[in-house]
Design a protein around this motif. Structure first.
Motif, PDB file in Angstrom:
ATOM      1  N   ILE A  47       4.302  12.116   3.021  1.00 25.55           N
ATOM      2  CA  ILE A  47       3.550  11.532   4.118  1.00 25.55           C
ATOM      3  C   ILE A  47       4.530  10.736   4.953  1.00 25.55           C
ATOM      4  O   ILE A  47       5.392  10.025   4.432  1.00 25.55           O
ATOM      5  CB  ILE A  47       2.392  10.637   3.630  1.00 25.55           C
ATOM      6  N   SER A  48       4.459  10.911   6.233  1.00 27.35           N
ATOM      7  CA  SER A  48       5.425  10.239   7.095  1.00 27.35           C
ATOM      8  C   SER A  48       4.812   9.996   8.465  1.00 27.35           C
ATOM      9  O   SER A  48       3.858  10.671   8.870  1.00 27.35           O
ATOM     10  CB  SER A  48       6.699  11.076   7.236  1.00 27.35           C
ATOM     11  N   ARG A  49       5.362   9.046   9.134  1.00 24.19           N
ATOM     12  CA  ARG A  49       4.960   8.739  10.501  1.00 24.19           C
ATOM     13  C   ARG A  49       6.173   8.216  11.246  1.00 24.19           C
ATOM     14  O   ARG A  49       6.877   7.328  10.757  1.00 24.19           O
ATOM     15  CB  ARG A  49       3.851   7.686  10.543  1.00 24.19           C
ATOM     16  N   LEU A  50       6.413   8.787  12.417  1.00 27.13           N
ATOM     17  CA  LEU A  50       7.535   8.339  13.229  1.00 27.13           C
ATOM     18  C   LEU A  50       7.238   6.958  13.795  1.00 27.13           C
ATOM     19  O   LEU A  50       6.137   6.714  14.294  1.00 27.13           O
ATOM     20  CB  LEU A  50       7.784   9.328  14.365  1.00 27.13           C
TER      21      LEU A  50
ATOM     22  N   ASP B 112       0.858  -1.195   0.000  1.00 26.58           N
ATOM     23  CA  ASP B 112       0.000   0.000   0.000  1.00 26.58           C
ATOM     24  C   ASP B 112       0.888   1.236   0.000  1.00 26.58           C
ATOM     25  O   ASP B 112       1.557   1.527   0.995  1.00 26.58           O
ATOM     26  CB  ASP B 112      -0.899  -0.019   1.241  1.00 26.58           C
ATOM     27  N   GLU B 113       0.910   1.978  -1.108  1.00 24.73           N
ATOM     28  CA  GLU B 113       1.773   3.152  -1.223  1.00 24.73           C
ATOM     29  C   GLU B 113       1.342   4.289  -0.301  1.00 24.73           C
ATOM     30  O   GLU B 113       2.113   5.219  -0.064  1.00 24.73           O
ATOM     31  CB  GLU B 113       1.791   3.641  -2.674  1.00 24.73           C
TER      32      GLU B 113
ATOM     33  N   ASP C 166       3.255   0.589  11.614  1.00 26.01           N
ATOM     34  CA  ASP C 166       2.985   1.050  12.972  1.00 26.01           C
ATOM     35  C   ASP C 166       4.258   1.092  13.811  1.00 26.01           C
ATOM     36  O   ASP C 166       4.564   2.104  14.446  1.00 26.01           O
ATOM     37  CB  ASP C 166       1.960   0.107  13.616  1.00 26.01           C
ATOM     38  N   VAL C 167       5.020   0.028  13.806  1.00 25.86           N
ATOM     39  CA  VAL C 167       6.185  -0.082  14.697  1.00 25.86           C
ATOM     40  C   VAL C 167       7.389   0.676  14.142  1.00 25.86           C
ATOM     41  O   VAL C 167       8.096   1.371  14.877  1.00 25.86           O
ATOM     42  CB  VAL C 167       6.552  -1.571  14.902  1.00 25.86           C
ATOM     43  N   LEU C 168       7.623   0.560  12.848  1.00 29.41           N
ATOM     44  CA  LEU C 168       8.862   1.106  12.268  1.00 29.41           C
ATOM     45  C   LEU C 168       8.674   2.472  11.628  1.00 29.41           C
ATOM     46  O   LEU C 168       9.664   3.161  11.363  1.00 29.41           O
ATOM     47  CB  LEU C 168       9.406   0.118  11.221  1.00 29.41           C
ATOM     48  N   GLY C 169       7.430   2.861  11.364  1.00 32.24           N
ATOM     49  CA  GLY C 169       7.194   4.147  10.733  1.00 32.24           C
ATOM     50  C   GLY C 169       7.450   4.102   9.233  1.00 32.24           C
ATOM     51  O   GLY C 169       7.809   3.067   8.669  1.00 32.24           O
ATOM     52  N   TYR C 170       7.293   5.263   8.576  1.00 32.75           N
ATOM     53  CA  TYR C 170       7.469   5.309   7.121  1.00 32.75           C
ATOM     54  C   TYR C 170       7.617   6.748   6.675  1.00 32.75           C
ATOM     55  O   TYR C 170       7.301   7.694   7.417  1.00 32.75           O
ATOM     56  CB  TYR C 170       6.276   4.662   6.406  1.00 32.75           C
TER      57      TYR C 170
END
Length: 269
Positions: A87-90, A36-37, A48-52
């Motif tokens: 788009i990013s998530r820690l 899922d891009e 969830d755990v590693l972010g993106y």
């Protein structure tokens, strides 16, 4: 050994255990497949755990003007710029580089190519490092979309194998021989590298720095779970010490499940 290599191995463990991962490793083609891009930390454990992070550069589009604007200096064309986006998530998990417990001593092996055809590589040598590695990590379970994934992180780190891109020509076990967990409300663990080994002829020991922090009560011994060979003959005030790694992990999981109110989830030992 980079933290990214350990994170890759952790994701591959989840994939093998049939957790939903967004970056699926194809071992036949040696390529990652992104499912899922747009990423989804609720659906995928690795998001969830590693972010993106996904970034797109700014784009410039040439637009044709209508007939009334034809003949102008820009030949009836104008450009439209769109801003770049990301788009990013820690991630909830941070992993440090794995470092050797003993200095590199440049040990070599001499090798010769088998078979009848010889060339300039027929005789060669390899340098290798016979050692143990230690690394540190920290996880904030409150940042997880699904807090029960903390158990998948612990299970993965306890069973991690393929690290650093090695193949099956050689088989290395990267799962921990010994480990020290700290389950705390503190924002920082206050220690990452807590093992010492003064030579290959002696077993590793807990670092004097960690022992001193417990003795002066900068670290509450009750927050420590220590398991594996390192625990043999170890005495540390109030610490939970187990010779067996699985025993240490099972006891820690029970405390985590209680503190995070994960009563409906039964963590595996």
């Amino acid at each position: 050994m980079s933290g990214d290599a350990i994170r890759w191995a952790l994701r591959y463990y989840w994939q093998q255990q049939c957790y939903a991962v967004n970056r699926f490793w194809n071992a036949d083609t040696f390529k990652n497949i992104l499912i899922d891009e747009d990423f989804d930390p609720v659906r995928f454990i690795d998001d969830d755990v590693l972010g993106y992070m996904k970034t797109e550069a700014a784009k410039e589009e040439i637009i044709e003007e209508d007939s009334e604007t034809q003949g102008k200096q820009d030949n009836g064309k104008r450009s439209k710029k769109t801003k770049g986006k990301s788009i990013s998530r820690l991630g909830a998990l941070g992993v440090n580089r794995a470092i050797s417990l003993t200095p590199y001593n440049r040990t070599r092996t001499f090798n010769a190519k088998s078979g009848g055809d010889k060339d300039r590589t027929s005789l060669h040598f390899h340098e290798y490092h016979n050692t143990r590695y230690q690394y540190g990590f920290a996880l904030d379970p409150n940042h997880l979309k699904d807090k029960s994934r903390i158990f998948a992180v612990i299970d993965g780190l306890m069973s991690i194998r393929k690290v650093g891109g090695h193949n099956n020509v050689f088989c290395y076990d990267f799962s921990p021989e010994s480990m020290v967990f700290r389950w705390t409300q503190k924002n920082s663990p206050h220690f990452f590298y807590c093992f010492e080994q003064h030579s290959l002829e002696v077993e590793p020991i807990i670092s004097s720095d960690l022992i001193e922090q417990v003795e002066v009560e900068d670290i509450d011994g009750n927050e420590l779970w220590i398991g594996g060979k390192i625990a043999k003959n170890l005495h540390l005030k109030d610490a939970h010490i187990f010779l067996g790694r699985e025993q240490a992990v099972a006891d820690l999981k029970r405390v985590i499940a209680r503190d995070l109110d994960l009563t409906e989830f039964q963590p595996s030992s």
